[in-house]
Design an enzyme around this catalytic site. Structure first.
Site, PDB file in Angstrom:
ATOM      1  N   ARG A 284       0.862  -1.181   0.000  1.00 50.70           N
ATOM      2  CA  ARG A 284       0.000   0.000   0.000  1.00 50.70           C
ATOM      3  C   ARG A 284       0.895   1.226   0.000  1.00 50.70           C
ATOM      4  O   ARG A 284       1.364   1.641   1.062  1.00 50.70           O
ATOM      5  CB  ARG A 284      -0.896  -0.054   1.244  1.00 50.70           C
ATOM      6  CG  ARG A 284      -2.127   0.844   1.173  1.00 50.70           C
ATOM      7  CD  ARG A 284      -2.687   1.094   2.565  1.00 50.70           C
ATOM      8  NE  ARG A 284      -1.810   1.986   3.307  1.00 50.70           N
ATOM      9  CZ  ARG A 284      -1.607   1.928   4.629  1.00 50.70           C
ATOM     10  NH1 ARG A 284      -2.215   1.037   5.366  1.00 50.70           N
ATOM     11  NH2 ARG A 284      -0.787   2.787   5.221  1.00 50.70           N
ATOM     12  N   HIS A 288      -3.313   4.831   4.448  1.00 52.84           N
ATOM     13  CA  HIS A 288      -4.505   3.977   4.445  1.00 52.84           C
ATOM     14  C   HIS A 288      -5.698   4.722   3.844  1.00 52.84           C
ATOM     15  O   HIS A 288      -6.434   4.196   3.019  1.00 52.84           O
ATOM     16  CB  HIS A 288      -4.827   3.519   5.870  1.00 52.84           C
ATOM     17  CG  HIS A 288      -6.164   2.862   5.983  1.00 52.84           C
ATOM     18  ND1 HIS A 288      -6.413   1.614   5.483  1.00 52.84           N
ATOM     19  CD2 HIS A 288      -7.339   3.293   6.507  1.00 52.84           C
ATOM     20  CE1 HIS A 288      -7.687   1.300   5.691  1.00 52.84           C
ATOM     21  NE2 HIS A 288      -8.259   2.299   6.320  1.00 52.84           N
ATOM     22  N   TYR A 297       4.144   5.094  11.596  1.00 49.65           N
ATOM     23  CA  TYR A 297       4.345   3.653  11.835  1.00 49.65           C
ATOM     24  C   TYR A 297       5.184   2.925  10.788  1.00 49.65           C
ATOM     25  O   TYR A 297       5.356   1.722  10.871  1.00 49.65           O
ATOM     26  CB  TYR A 297       2.988   2.947  11.999  1.00 49.65           C
ATOM     27  CG  TYR A 297       2.001   3.146  10.854  1.00 49.65           C
ATOM     28  CD1 TYR A 297       2.074   2.384   9.700  1.00 49.65           C
ATOM     29  CD2 TYR A 297       0.986   4.122  10.936  1.00 49.65           C
ATOM     30  CE1 TYR A 297       1.178   2.568   8.657  1.00 49.65           C
ATOM     31  CE2 TYR A 297       0.087   4.315   9.892  1.00 49.65           C
ATOM     32  CZ  TYR A 297       0.188   3.533   8.763  1.00 49.65           C
ATOM     33  OH  TYR A 297      -0.697   3.719   7.734  1.00 49.65           O
TER      34      TYR A 297
HETATM   35  C1  LIG Z   1     -15.436  -5.182  10.856  1.00 45.37           C
HETATM   36  C2  LIG Z   1     -14.536  -3.986  10.776  1.00 45.37           C
HETATM   37  N1  LIG Z   1     -13.564  -3.833  11.689  1.00 45.37           N
HETATM   38  C3  LIG Z   1     -12.743  -2.762  11.617  1.00 45.37           C
HETATM   39  C4  LIG Z   1     -12.904  -1.818  10.635  1.00 45.37           C
HETATM   40  C5  LIG Z   1     -11.982  -0.599  10.580  1.00 45.37           C
HETATM   41  N2  LIG Z   1     -11.039  -0.760   9.450  1.00 45.37           N
HETATM   42  C6  LIG Z   1     -11.298  -0.161   8.275  1.00 45.37           C
HETATM   43  S1  LIG Z   1     -10.114  -0.515   7.146  1.00 45.37           S
HETATM   44  C7  LIG Z   1      -9.239  -1.449   8.231  1.00 45.37           C
HETATM   45  C8  LIG Z   1      -7.971  -2.134   7.794  1.00 45.37           C
HETATM   46  C9  LIG Z   1      -8.165  -3.148   6.725  1.00 45.37           C
HETATM   47  O1  LIG Z   1      -6.934  -3.626   6.259  1.00 45.37           O
HETATM   48  P1  LIG Z   1      -6.823  -4.612   5.061  1.00 45.37           P
HETATM   49  O2  LIG Z   1      -7.966  -5.563   5.048  1.00 45.37           O
HETATM   50  O3  LIG Z   1      -5.469  -5.223   5.079  1.00 45.37           O
HETATM   51  O4  LIG Z   1      -7.023  -3.717   3.765  1.00 45.37           O
HETATM   52  P2  LIG Z   1      -6.200  -2.457   3.240  1.00 45.37           P
HETATM   53  O5  LIG Z   1      -6.805  -1.245   3.888  1.00 45.37           O
HETATM   54  O6  LIG Z   1      -4.781  -2.678   3.606  1.00 45.37           O
HETATM   55  O7  LIG Z   1      -6.416  -2.424   1.782  1.00 45.37           O
HETATM   56  C10 LIG Z   1      -9.878  -1.476   9.466  1.00 45.37           C
HETATM   57  C11 LIG Z   1      -9.375  -2.208  10.639  1.00 45.37           C
HETATM   58  C12 LIG Z   1     -13.958  -2.010   9.714  1.00 45.37           C
HETATM   59  N3  LIG Z   1     -14.179  -1.158   8.721  1.00 45.37           N
HETATM   60  N4  LIG Z   1     -14.748  -3.106   9.802  1.00 45.37           N
END
Ligand SMILES: Cc1ncc(C[n+]2csc(CCOP(=O)(O)OP(=O)(O)O)c2C)c(N)n1
Length: 429
Positions: A284, A288, A297
């Site tokens: 990425r 985020h 981080y």
């Molecule tokens: C059920 C749930 N828990 C927590 C969140 C908060 N949240 C949004 S994005 C994220 C990280 C997701 O990371 P990843 O699946 O690796 O995808 P990336 O953003 O790296 O593409 C989190 C924890 C959420 N949206 N839904």
């Protein structure tokens, strides 16, 4: 057995300098594993992606990058409430979409705008959603980047992570029953793969033998959580074996590897009704989201290593080596895309918000009496204070003059209240 000896290799086809790996054997023997040999990926051809497809993929990658840069800037200027970039993951997202048929279903997470662009979602359609205007298919209800398109078989994005994964299994089950040779791809991050829904989905898909491709974008981070804090084992790919499912790990910055792996996965899914897991190793490159600052981080040095592996640059190098792309085309396309995005943004910003009545439509199929009453209350409130609801008031047909009269009356009331005089001669205002 701890499984420590199990380390799945990475299927690669393209080097960063744009040359292909030398022989016909994909690097790391990453053909779809654990399957019957006859289902291994078909022999690699000389032009791995045919010219027109390659150029369309590349243009879509450029469009996605330009859109991301411009919209992040728009968010910083306060024109947009929120944004999320696909930057660094374009090859994974667009290379996989390109390997599908147009009527296969895509159920994504939120960073897959490139797949939708590949299917032909126009710049105006992206903008209408982000600005939540009257032309947004979602009627302005969701945060920016939560796109959806029925026509393009792209299921509407929702924020709760991983919920689309078991839904994709169910959708693919329906496709199997319909028997029209379609499949579903569901795309998610390695962080989302820690949700229970991921496991429920894979188990159900394997038991019911559905034509579903599970594509994990392993980009190293889930917001600030590095993947080493997300799982202890060898990533996501080997989890498939626990469900008796085939799996492949690909270089997610290598558009040819992603494209070929997805083509092979689709063939297996559709012809044998078996689900497949693909893990695309990528990074990425951006924050985020517009609400995040990764400098807290991770190091600039780490980011620089991955910037050198930019999937767009890698594909460009390959296209140029093929004689399919040039410096001039790069510049002209970039300029044209930036113009297109800017003009489209200006158009979308000027459009009106969705009609007030859409506040209660689609909560249920037909609004309940309580919802209808609540809408009536809101309307009355707006009639009383139209200036305080510029957008709502505009959609109720107030003229600028009426709004001005209302604003003055409101200010007069405020002043009376501040000087402790009875409001409207003791009547409620
Ligand atoms: C059920 C749930 N828990 C927590 C969140 C908060 N949240 C949004 S994005 C994220 C990280 C997701 O990371 P990843 O699946 O690796 O995808 P990336 O953003 O790296 O593409 C989190 C924890 C959420 N949206 N839904």
């Amino acid at each position: 057995m701890t499984g420590d000896e199990l380390c799945i290799p990475i299927f690669k086809r393209l080097r960063q300098d744009g040359t292909l790996y030398p022989d016909d054997t994909p690097q790391g023997q990453g053909n779809v594993s654990q399957g019957d040999k006859s289902q291994d990926a078909s022999p690699i051809q000389r032009d791995p992606i045919e010219r027109d497809t390659a150029l369309k993929i590349y243009r879509t990658m450029l469009f996605t990058r330009v859109l991301d840069e411009r919209m992040l800037a728009a968010q910083r200027q306060g024109r947009l409430s929120f944004y999320m970039q696909c930057t660094g993951e374009e090859a994974t997202v667009i290379g996989s979409a390109a390997a599908l048929q147009d009527d296969d279903m895509i159920m994504a997470q939120y960073r897959e705008q490139g797949a939708l662009a590949w299917r032909g979602f126009s710049c105006d359609e992206f903008m209408n959603q982000m600005f939540g205007n009257e032309r947004d298919y979602g009627k302005g209800r969701q945060m920016p980047i939560h796109y959806g398109s029925r026509d393009l078989h792209y299921m509407t994005i929702s924020s709760p992570l991983a919920t689309q994964i078991p839904q994709a299994t169910g959708y693919a089950y329906g496709q199997k029953l319909a028997g029209k040779g379609q499949c579903t791809i569901t795309i998610f991050g390695e962080g989302a793969a820690s949700e229970g829904d991921f496991h429920a989905a894979l188990n159900m898909a394997s038991v019911h033998r559905v034509p579903c491709i599970f594509l994990c974008r392993n980009n190293g981070y889930a917001i600030s959580t590095p993947s080493c804090e997300q799982f202890a084992a060898d990533g996501i790919a080997p989890r498939a074996f626990g469900y008796h499912m085939q799996s492949i790990r690909v270089d997610g910055n290598d558009v040819i590897a992603v494209y070929e792996a997805t083509l092979a996965a689709r063939k297996i899914a559709v012809e044998t009704n078996q689900p497949i897991l693909i893990e695309a190793m990528t990074y990425r490159l951006a924050a985020h989201s517009s609400s995040d600052d990764p400098s807290g981080y991770r190091s600039k040095k780490e980011e620089a290593i991955w910037r050198d592996k930019d999937p767009i640059l890698r594909m460009r190098n390959w296209l140029e080596a093929q004689g399919w792309w040039s410096e001039e085309e790069e510049k002209a396309t970039g300029d044209q895309l930036r113009r297109e995005v800017l003009e489209s943004m200006k158009r979308a910003e000027k459009l009106a918000p969705p009609a007030l009545d859409t506040l209660i439509s689609d909560v249920y199929d037909t609004p309940t009496p309580l919802l209808t009453q609540q809408l009536e209350d809101v309307k009355q409130h707006i009639r009383k204070y139209p200036h305080a609801y510029p957008k709502g008031a505009a959609s109720m047909g107030f003229t600028a003059q009426e709004l001005e009269v209302s604003r003055k009356a409101y200010q007069a009331r405020q002043q009376r209240m501040q000087s402790h005089q009875p409001v409207d001669g003791g009547q409620t205002s």
